[in-house]
Design an enzyme around this catalytic site. Structure first.
Site, PDB file in Angstrom:
ATOM      1  N   ARG A  55      68.033  10.168  66.906  1.00  0.00           N
ATOM      2  CA  ARG A  55      67.546  10.221  65.544  1.00  0.00           C
ATOM      3  C   ARG A  55      68.299   9.216  64.686  1.00  0.00           C
ATOM      4  O   ARG A  55      69.522   9.040  64.822  1.00  0.00           O
ATOM      5  CB  ARG A  55      67.704  11.623  64.954  1.00  0.00           C
ATOM      6  CG  ARG A  55      66.891  12.680  65.678  1.00  0.00           C
ATOM      7  CD  ARG A  55      66.644  13.881  64.793  1.00  0.00           C
ATOM      8  NE  ARG A  55      65.684  13.616  63.745  1.00  0.00           N
ATOM      9  CZ  ARG A  55      64.358  13.588  63.908  1.00  0.00           C
ATOM     10  NH1 ARG A  55      63.828  13.791  65.109  1.00  0.00           N
ATOM     11  NH2 ARG A  55      63.560  13.356  62.892  1.00  0.00           N
ATOM     12  N   CYS A 100      57.090   8.665  56.433  1.00  0.00           N
ATOM     13  CA  CYS A 100      57.532   9.076  57.763  1.00  0.00           C
ATOM     14  C   CYS A 100      56.367   9.311  58.733  1.00  0.00           C
ATOM     15  O   CYS A 100      55.785   8.362  59.233  1.00  0.00           O
ATOM     16  CB  CYS A 100      58.434  10.307  57.664  1.00  0.00           C
ATOM     17  SG  CYS A 100      59.486  10.557  59.113  1.00  0.00           S
ATOM     18  N   HIS A 151      62.685   9.755  52.795  1.00  0.00           N
ATOM     19  CA  HIS A 151      62.484  11.085  52.220  1.00  0.00           C
ATOM     20  C   HIS A 151      63.408  11.218  51.016  1.00  0.00           C
ATOM     21  O   HIS A 151      63.889  10.238  50.475  1.00  0.00           O
ATOM     22  CB  HIS A 151      62.836  12.161  53.257  1.00  0.00           C
ATOM     23  CG  HIS A 151      61.959  12.201  54.455  1.00  0.00           C
ATOM     24  ND1 HIS A 151      60.671  12.677  54.433  1.00  0.00           N
ATOM     25  CD2 HIS A 151      62.194  11.847  55.755  1.00  0.00           C
ATOM     26  CE1 HIS A 151      60.150  12.622  55.651  1.00  0.00           C
ATOM     27  NE2 HIS A 151      61.049  12.119  56.468  1.00  0.00           N
TER      28      HIS A 151
END
EC number: 6.3.5.13
Length: 256
Positions: free
Chosen positions: A142, A108, A205
């Site tokens: 997002r 990320c 993640h």
């Protein structure tokens, strides 16, 4: 600098080798479970008979030498801002490591900064270290949820993405995988992550490696080779592999 943590091998015979594992910027770039990647690498190496020396590096520390494997996690824009000057000072060393074949996994925020630049929502440009031929700009929303990839080397890879950055790869980078379900680098080109040499950058993640042991073992194999050995793994603990498989099934089946 935090003193290293030593993970001794758990096999009955003598240690097969010693791996120096470095976690970059754990204070600022370590969210959404990314520490789990480091722990998985240390544990799987232990189970295969290797001693692991876990080192950490934060701004102001002395960068260790003779590192065999590098891991870095994600962070907020504020975390990226706090490390950017130090990262720029270390860019030459990190690029030399990558060219020399040191395996790296960056998630990320550090994936973004391993590219050429990250442009924030306010228009501020944070320079990257240009290990990966990629650049990122902040998007209007997002991209968040479970994600499934098809990869050439690791089969199906599952994870969890949570980012607003839109990353575009250049011709010198190849993707980590193609998106089967989810958004990936930018929600439009069907690609996720970036790779060059033995470096993997990704938005996944979750953390990534507990659910995707094939990726963990690939990184460990490259680390052992970089240390001058040969990775010849024996069977892993069956319950651990079963848990990983179950976690992959659950993650892949859950809606975004």
């Amino acid at each position: 600098m935090t003193p290293p943590i030593i993970y001794r091998h758990t096999t009955d015979s003598a240690a097969r080798g010693h791996i120096r594992l470095l976690q970059l910027y754990p204070h600022d770039m370590n969210i959404y479970g990314d520490w789990g990647n480091t722990l998985v690498l240390a544990r799987r190496a232990q189970w295969q008979g290797y001693d692991v020396e876990l080192l950490t590096y934060d701004p102001g520390d002395e960068l260790p030498e003779d590192v065999h494997l590098v891991v870095g996690g994600g962070g907020q824009d504020s975390g990226q801002a706090r490390i950017k000057d130090d990262l720029a000072q270390r860019a030459g060393e990190l690029r030399a490591w990558a060219t020399d074949g040191v395996p790296m996994l960056v998630i990320c925020g550090l994936y973004q900064l391993f590219g050429h630049r990250f442009v924030t929502s306010s228009g501020t440009e944070i320079p990257g270290v240009s290990i990966l031929d990629a650049q990122t700009v902040a998007g209007p929303k997002r991209l968040i949820g479970n994600i499934t990839l098809d990869t050439e080397e690791f089969g199906t890879v599952v994870g969890y993405e949570n980012h607003s950055g839109l990353t575009t790869l250049g011709p010198a980078a190849r993707p980590f995988g193609t998106v089967r379900s989810g958004d990936g680098n930018n929600g439009s080109d069907g690609l996720e992550g970036g790779r060059i040499h033995h470096v993997i950058g990704t938005y996944l993640h979750g953390s990534l490696l507990p659910k995707n042991p094939a990726v963990a073992d690939w990184l460990l194999a490259r680390a052992v080779e970089h240390a001058g050995g040969t990775w010849e793994p024996g069977p892993f603990n069956d319950p651990v592999e079963a848990w990983a498989a179950q976690a992959r099934r659950v993650a892949a089946s859950r809606p975004r």
